[in-house]
Design a protein around this motif. Structure first.
Motif, PDB file in Angstrom:
ATOM      1  N   GLN A 122       1.313   4.308  -2.954  1.00 56.81           N
ATOM      2  CA  GLN A 122       0.977   5.574  -2.384  1.00 56.81           C
ATOM      3  C   GLN A 122       2.126   6.457  -2.808  1.00 56.81           C
ATOM      4  O   GLN A 122       2.163   7.454  -3.402  1.00 56.81           O
ATOM      5  CB  GLN A 122       0.979   5.692  -0.921  1.00 56.81           C
ATOM      6  N   TYR A 123       3.593   5.920  -2.824  1.00 53.88           N
ATOM      7  CA  TYR A 123       4.648   6.449  -3.058  1.00 53.88           C
ATOM      8  C   TYR A 123       4.660   6.659  -4.532  1.00 53.88           C
ATOM      9  O   TYR A 123       5.302   7.773  -5.215  1.00 53.88           O
ATOM     10  CB  TYR A 123       6.070   5.670  -2.846  1.00 53.88           C
ATOM     11  N   LYS A 175       0.770  -1.158  -0.114  1.00 55.89           N
ATOM     12  CA  LYS A 175      -0.179  -0.035   0.120  1.00 55.89           C
ATOM     13  C   LYS A 175       0.827   1.270   0.166  1.00 55.89           C
ATOM     14  O   LYS A 175       0.655   2.053  -0.654  1.00 55.89           O
ATOM     15  CB  LYS A 175      -0.808  -0.129   1.296  1.00 55.89           C
ATOM     16  N   ARG A 176       1.816   1.240   0.706  1.00 50.69           N
ATOM     17  CA  ARG A 176       2.459   2.512   0.858  1.00 50.69           C
ATOM     18  C   ARG A 176       3.636   2.661  -0.357  1.00 50.69           C
ATOM     19  O   ARG A 176       3.849   3.690  -0.861  1.00 50.69           O
ATOM     20  CB  ARG A 176       3.664   2.242   2.212  1.00 50.69           C
ATOM     21  N   VAL A 228       5.123   9.490   2.435  1.00 42.70           N
ATOM     22  CA  VAL A 228       4.862   7.994   2.893  1.00 42.70           C
ATOM     23  C   VAL A 228       5.357   8.004   4.114  1.00 42.70           C
ATOM     24  O   VAL A 228       4.717   7.338   5.183  1.00 42.70           O
ATOM     25  CB  VAL A 228       5.463   7.287   1.752  1.00 42.70           C
ATOM     26  N   GLY A 273      -1.660  14.709   3.567  1.00 37.47           N
ATOM     27  CA  GLY A 273      -2.616  14.550   2.485  1.00 37.47           C
ATOM     28  C   GLY A 273      -3.744  15.560   2.547  1.00 37.47           C
ATOM     29  O   GLY A 273      -4.107  16.241   1.668  1.00 37.47           O
ATOM     30  N   HIS A 313       2.191   6.722  -6.513  1.00 39.25           N
ATOM     31  CA  HIS A 313       1.044   7.994  -6.995  1.00 39.25           C
ATOM     32  C   HIS A 313       1.731   9.246  -6.876  1.00 39.25           C
ATOM     33  O   HIS A 313       1.286  10.096  -7.550  1.00 39.25           O
ATOM     34  CB  HIS A 313      -0.112   7.611  -6.128  1.00 39.25           C
ATOM     35  N   GLU A 332       3.111   9.568   6.715  1.00 42.70           N
ATOM     36  CA  GLU A 332       2.110   8.786   6.918  1.00 42.70           C
ATOM     37  C   GLU A 332       2.261   7.457   7.598  1.00 42.70           C
ATOM     38  O   GLU A 332       1.202   7.318   8.709  1.00 42.70           O
ATOM     39  CB  GLU A 332       1.209   8.640   5.740  1.00 42.70           C
TER      40      GLU A 332
END
Length: 109
Positions: free
Chosen positions: A13-14, A9-10, A39, A63, A16, A42
């Motif tokens: 996210q990174y 998931k991270r 990241v 975010g 993206h 978070e």
């Protein structure tokens, strides 16, 4: 993947965040740095890292914050950010100053 401890998931996210920054014209190195910092912050907020700074735990999420705290954003810098800069620059009387007074003392930047 920059960090071996990141979850899938991270990593997504990174990627993206990095892609969005590159799309907006940021250089590759800067996009990677900003994405990794975001990241990691978070991860700290969610308790996924071993250590976390006070600001990571007490501040609003990166975010959600977006550009609110950029130097030119609508909200500008926070009182704490202005106070810390005044302390670093040795401005006298900063303890009793309001946010507006700190901003003036720092030259309105």
């Amino acid at each position: 993947m920059p960090q071996s401890t990141w979850s899938a998931k991270r990593e997504r996210q990174y990627q993206h965040i990095k892609a969005g920054l590159k799309h907006r014209g940021k250089k590759e190195d800067l996009a990677e740095e900003i994405a990794a910092r975001t990241v990691n912050k978070e991860r700290a907020r969610q308790g996924e890292s071993d250590t976390a700074s006070r600001s990571s735990l007490e501040d609003i999420s990166s975010g959600r914050r977006g550009g609110l705290r950029s130097h030119s954003g609508s909200g500008g810098r926070t009182y704490a950010q202005l106070y810390n800069e005044a302390r670093q620059r040795g401005i006298k009387g900063r303890f009793g100053m309001s946010k507006a007074e700190l901003l003036r003392a720092l030259g309105g930047r």
